[in-house]
Design a protein around this motif. Sequence first.
Motif, PDB file in Angstrom:
ATOM      1  N   CYS A  89       0.861  -1.175   0.000  1.00  0.00           N
ATOM      2  CA  CYS A  89       0.000   0.000   0.000  1.00  0.00           C
ATOM      3  C   CYS A  89       0.901   1.229   0.000  1.00  0.00           C
ATOM      4  CB  CYS A  89      -0.939   0.013   1.206  1.00  0.00           C
ATOM      5  SG  CYS A  89      -0.122  -0.046   2.813  1.00  0.00           S
ATOM      6  N   ASN A  90       0.517   2.239  -0.727  1.00  0.00           N
ATOM      7  CA  ASN A  90       1.361   3.413  -0.901  1.00  0.00           C
ATOM      8  C   ASN A  90       2.710   2.981  -1.456  1.00  0.00           C
ATOM      9  OD1 ASN A  90      -0.735   5.025   0.138  1.00  0.00           O
ATOM     10  ND2 ASN A  90      -0.048   4.644   2.231  1.00  0.00           N
ATOM     11  N   SER A  91       3.743   3.721  -1.199  1.00  0.00           N
ATOM     12  CA  SER A  91       5.049   3.404  -1.774  1.00  0.00           C
ATOM     13  C   SER A  91       5.970   2.866  -0.696  1.00  0.00           C
ATOM     14  CB  SER A  91       5.664   4.648  -2.414  1.00  0.00           C
ATOM     15  OG  SER A  91       6.948   4.381  -2.903  1.00  0.00           O
ATOM     16  N   GLY A  92       6.249   1.590  -0.772  1.00  0.00           N
ATOM     17  CA  GLY A  92       7.171   0.982   0.178  1.00  0.00           C
ATOM     18  C   GLY A  92       6.538   0.563   1.488  1.00  0.00           C
ATOM     19  N   PHE A  93       5.219   0.663   1.610  1.00  0.00           N
ATOM     20  CA  PHE A  93       4.541   0.298   2.846  1.00  0.00           C
ATOM     21  C   PHE A  93       3.730  -0.971   2.658  1.00  0.00           C
ATOM     22  CE2 PHE A  93       5.381   4.763   3.309  1.00  0.00           C
ATOM     23  CZ  PHE A  93       5.671   4.919   4.649  1.00  0.00           C
ATOM     24  N   GLN A  94       3.449  -1.619   3.767  1.00  0.00           N
ATOM     25  CA  GLN A  94       2.564  -2.767   3.800  1.00  0.00           C
ATOM     26  C   GLN A  94       1.421  -2.472   4.759  1.00  0.00           C
ATOM     27  OE1 GLN A  94       5.538  -5.669   5.110  1.00  0.00           O
ATOM     28  NE2 GLN A  94       5.502  -6.612   3.081  1.00  0.00           N
ATOM     29  N   SER A 113     -12.166  -4.154  14.241  1.00  0.00           N
ATOM     30  CA  SER A 113     -10.985  -4.218  13.374  1.00  0.00           C
ATOM     31  C   SER A 113     -10.030  -3.072  13.678  1.00  0.00           C
ATOM     32  CB  SER A 113     -11.395  -4.151  11.901  1.00  0.00           C
ATOM     33  OG  SER A 113     -12.186  -5.259  11.541  1.00  0.00           O
ATOM     34  N   LEU A 114      -8.745  -3.345  13.564  1.00  0.00           N
ATOM     35  CA  LEU A 114      -7.709  -2.327  13.686  1.00  0.00           C
ATOM     36  C   LEU A 114      -6.899  -2.285  12.399  1.00  0.00           C
ATOM     37  CD1 LEU A 114      -6.248  -2.998  17.267  1.00  0.00           C
ATOM     38  CD2 LEU A 114      -8.180  -1.551  16.625  1.00  0.00           C
ATOM     39  N   ALA A 115      -6.617  -1.086  11.925  1.00  0.00           N
ATOM     40  CA  ALA A 115      -5.785  -0.903  10.736  1.00  0.00           C
ATOM     41  C   ALA A 115      -4.329  -0.773  11.155  1.00  0.00           C
ATOM     42  CB  ALA A 115      -6.219   0.346   9.975  1.00  0.00           C
ATOM     43  N   VAL A 116      -3.446  -1.444  10.430  1.00  0.00           N
ATOM     44  CA  VAL A 116      -2.024  -1.407  10.752  1.00  0.00           C
ATOM     45  C   VAL A 116      -1.212  -1.212   9.475  1.00  0.00           C
ATOM     46  CG1 VAL A 116      -1.900  -3.941  10.648  1.00  0.00           C
ATOM     47  CG2 VAL A 116      -0.095  -2.684  11.830  1.00  0.00           C
ATOM     48  N   VAL A 117      -0.140  -0.431   9.585  1.00  0.00           N
ATOM     49  CA  VAL A 117       0.759  -0.211   8.464  1.00  0.00           C
ATOM     50  C   VAL A 117       2.190  -0.367   8.962  1.00  0.00           C
ATOM     51  CG1 VAL A 117       0.961   2.290   8.825  1.00  0.00           C
ATOM     52  CG2 VAL A 117       1.304   1.358   6.538  1.00  0.00           C
ATOM     53  N   ARG A 118       3.073  -0.837   8.098  1.00  0.00           N
ATOM     54  CA  ARG A 118       4.482  -0.926   8.480  1.00  0.00           C
ATOM     55  C   ARG A 118       5.376  -0.601   7.297  1.00  0.00           C
ATOM     56  NH1 ARG A 118       5.881  -7.433   9.220  1.00  0.00           N
ATOM     57  NH2 ARG A 118       5.651  -8.018   7.006  1.00  0.00           N
ATOM     58  N   HIS A 119       6.548  -0.094   7.640  1.00  0.00           N
ATOM     59  CA  HIS A 119       7.608   0.135   6.664  1.00  0.00           C
ATOM     60  C   HIS A 119       8.801  -0.654   7.170  1.00  0.00           C
ATOM     61  CE1 HIS A 119      10.743   2.193   4.323  1.00  0.00           C
ATOM     62  NE2 HIS A 119       9.772   2.537   3.497  1.00  0.00           N
ATOM     63  N   GLN A 120       9.199  -1.653   6.412  1.00  0.00           N
ATOM     64  CA  GLN A 120      10.215  -2.565   6.909  1.00  0.00           C
ATOM     65  C   GLN A 120      11.586  -1.906   6.976  1.00  0.00           C
ATOM     66  OE1 GLN A 120       9.165  -5.954   4.163  1.00  0.00           O
ATOM     67  NE2 GLN A 120       9.104  -7.092   6.088  1.00  0.00           N
ATOM     68  N   ALA A 121      12.367  -2.338   7.952  1.00  0.00           N
ATOM     69  CA  ALA A 121      13.704  -1.789   8.164  1.00  0.00           C
ATOM     70  C   ALA A 121      14.550  -1.964   6.916  1.00  0.00           C
ATOM     71  CB  ALA A 121      14.366  -2.477   9.352  1.00  0.00           C
ATOM     72  N   SER A 142      -4.236   9.601  14.000  1.00  0.00           N
ATOM     73  CA  SER A 142      -4.015   8.382  13.227  1.00  0.00           C
ATOM     74  C   SER A 142      -2.554   7.962  13.294  1.00  0.00           C
ATOM     75  CB  SER A 142      -4.422   8.589  11.763  1.00  0.00           C
ATOM     76  OG  SER A 142      -4.029   7.470  10.982  1.00  0.00           O
ATOM     77  N   ALA A 143      -2.301   6.820  13.900  1.00  0.00           N
ATOM     78  CA  ALA A 143      -0.938   6.289  13.954  1.00  0.00           C
ATOM     79  C   ALA A 143      -0.511   5.756  12.595  1.00  0.00           C
ATOM     80  CB  ALA A 143      -0.839   5.195  15.009  1.00  0.00           C
ATOM     81  N   VAL A 144      -1.478   5.347  11.777  1.00  0.00           N
ATOM     82  CA  VAL A 144      -1.145   4.906  10.417  1.00  0.00           C
ATOM     83  C   VAL A 144      -0.570   6.073   9.629  1.00  0.00           C
ATOM     84  CG1 VAL A 144      -2.150   4.166   8.226  1.00  0.00           C
ATOM     85  CG2 VAL A 144      -2.753   2.974  10.338  1.00  0.00           C
ATOM     86  N   GLU A 145      -1.244   7.231   9.659  1.00  0.00           N
ATOM     87  CA  GLU A 145      -0.721   8.406   8.950  1.00  0.00           C
ATOM     88  C   GLU A 145       0.625   8.837   9.527  1.00  0.00           C
ATOM     89  OE1 GLU A 145      -3.466  11.610   8.821  1.00  0.00           O
ATOM     90  OE2 GLU A 145      -5.045  10.447   7.825  1.00  0.00           O
ATOM     91  N   TYR A 146       0.754   8.784  10.843  1.00  0.00           N
ATOM     92  CA  TYR A 146       2.001   9.212  11.461  1.00  0.00           C
ATOM     93  C   TYR A 146       3.144   8.263  11.100  1.00  0.00           C
ATOM     94  CZ  TYR A 146       5.233  10.987  14.988  1.00  0.00           C
ATOM     95  OH  TYR A 146       6.321  11.531  15.625  1.00  0.00           O
ATOM     96  N   ALA A 147       2.863   6.972  11.025  1.00  0.00           N
ATOM     97  CA  ALA A 147       3.899   6.010  10.647  1.00  0.00           C
ATOM     98  C   ALA A 147       4.382   6.276   9.226  1.00  0.00           C
ATOM     99  CB  ALA A 147       3.370   4.583  10.759  1.00  0.00           C
ATOM    100  N   GLU A 148       3.469   6.660   8.346  1.00  0.00           N
ATOM    101  CA  GLU A 148       3.859   6.961   6.968  1.00  0.00           C
ATOM    102  C   GLU A 148       4.772   8.184   6.910  1.00  0.00           C
ATOM    103  OE1 GLU A 148       0.054   7.242   5.114  1.00  0.00           O
ATOM    104  OE2 GLU A 148      -0.197   5.066   4.972  1.00  0.00           O
ATOM    105  N   TYR A 149       4.554   9.116   7.838  1.00  0.00           N
ATOM    106  CA  TYR A 149       5.450  10.270   7.952  1.00  0.00           C
ATOM    107  C   TYR A 149       6.781   9.863   8.582  1.00  0.00           C
ATOM    108  CZ  TYR A 149       7.448  14.017  10.821  1.00  0.00           C
ATOM    109  OH  TYR A 149       8.296  14.864  11.471  1.00  0.00           O
ATOM    110  N   ALA A 150       6.711   9.148   9.713  1.00  0.00           N
ATOM    111  CA  ALA A 150       7.926   8.805  10.451  1.00  0.00           C
ATOM    112  C   ALA A 150       8.844   7.900   9.654  1.00  0.00           C
ATOM    113  CB  ALA A 150       7.550   8.135  11.776  1.00  0.00           C
ATOM    114  N   ALA A 151       8.269   7.011   8.868  1.00  0.00           N
ATOM    115  CA  ALA A 151       9.081   6.072   8.094  1.00  0.00           C
ATOM    116  C   ALA A 151       9.878   6.769   7.002  1.00  0.00           C
ATOM    117  CB  ALA A 151       8.195   4.994   7.478  1.00  0.00           C
TER     118      ALA A 151
END
Length: 539
Positions: A89-94, A113-121, A142-151
């Motif tokens: 999903c998006n660029s480089g995310f799962q 349901s909980l939505a989760v996103v990750r950007h692998q190391a 939104s922690a999902v949006e914040y993770a996309e920023y932090a990653a």
Amino acid sequence: MKLVPRIATASLLLAGLALSGCSSSPSPSGAGSSSSASSSTDSAATASPGGGTGAGASSAAAPVLEPLPAAIPDALQHYYTQKLSWHSCNSGFQCSTLKVPLDYAQPAAGDISLAVVRHQASGKGSTRLGSLLINPGGPGGSAVEYAEYAAMTYPAIVRSSYDIVGVDPRGVAGSTPVSCLSDKQMDAYTATDSTPDTPAEINTLVAADKALAQGCEKLSGKLLSHVSTVDSARDMDVVRALLGDAKLNYLGKSYGTFLGATYAGLFPSRVGRMVLDGAMNPSLDALDLNQQQAGGFETAFNAFAADCVKSSSCPLGSSTEQADRKLDQLLASWDAHPLSTGTSRKLDEALGTTGVIAAMYDQQQWPQLRGALTQAERGDGSGLLSLSDQYYERDSSGHYSNLMYANAAVNCLDLPTAATGPEQVEQQLAAYRKASPHFGTTLAWGGLTCAYWPVKPSGEARTIPAKGSAPIVVVGTTRDPATPYAWAQALAAQLDSGTLLTYNGDGHTAYARGSQCIDGAINVYLLTGRTPAKGTVCK
């Protein structure tokens, strides 16, 4: 707990993601150096901005949050052993979703349901340290949006070592969300007079709070009893297990520090490396939180005013005394005569106050606030309205995220209301105004929201020692507007393994916002587990 003059208990506490578009200064790519830190606490760092002497001290009467049994109950095993199905999903995310029980006391009653996103190391082999779960605050962010920023923007050495993971807490955004009002109703709600001067204005404010509560009950009644911080902390343990981590590595900002500390209190043996930045004090009740936060915003405005009056173009005058008077005059004028904004919406005192407060979260927004105040002086409220809309997460089409609905739902469940009715607010006004002459009245009336909430609170103020946990780093900023520095002092003191790291500066939260000293100390801790030296102060 975001300030928002019209929402819930201790204001909404966000790390600045929604307020500034995450425009933090780039962080160094390496672990950095803490050479600019001082290991002896100075007077600026030990002050209690926002609350006076001892403002953030833990309440001796607050009971201790006791840990849950270490063994996972049989009734929860199928949640802990479900399989995450990741997709790009998006660029480089799962992305993925997971199920957790609506009610941990009755797991058979149904799932959410909980939505989760990750950007692998990006690193390989021994440099990979597992997952780093992050949360930007709120509640409601939104922690999902914040993770996309932090990653994309956290220090590269951290991103190469950890999978950056964000999970929208229950009730928030991509997870099963709390819904309450239509966008049109929310426009009216945010513009409701937050400093009522007459019985009629008080009645209007009370009616707006009741309408919010009724809307939430109608659209999300089943969920409202199950969006507490304790519930979300228990969800994080399910996520930890599904990610394959024996311990939870976590970086929480703002309200996210309360979420992280709650996790540590419930599951101390499963704490890995935990950073709590812009800390809350969980041992304070809603009234103390609100009043002390009012003082935090006053401190931040004083810093803004002192900076503004250095310029000949400052719209507030040439001295801090003039700035204080001018802001009061502007607020009163917007109350009496709302400004045009170039749209069908007017800028009244409520929206104008929100716009001013929104810019307090990040000193990088001070120039924008100066410009907006200059516009307002000329009769144009569009700049302040834009800041207010950023704060409430209202987009250009007029659509609101569910940030404020989740914010109210969690706050009203976590703590008993700060005030039970208008009469009690009026009794509290003097103390609020003493803490914050400019914003105290607004925050006092904002504490009334939970008085009409359709479900009773399940939480209370608690001290969190988290005995037996790994070392936890608590970060406090001396002139933080939303989480006064004294709160970080108090949380670090009550955590058995807490270490306080101080940033002597402005703005809300400190990590990955431009301080090489802070970033270096946190990077070293996340990579090695070595905590900063006791009494470290970054400037």
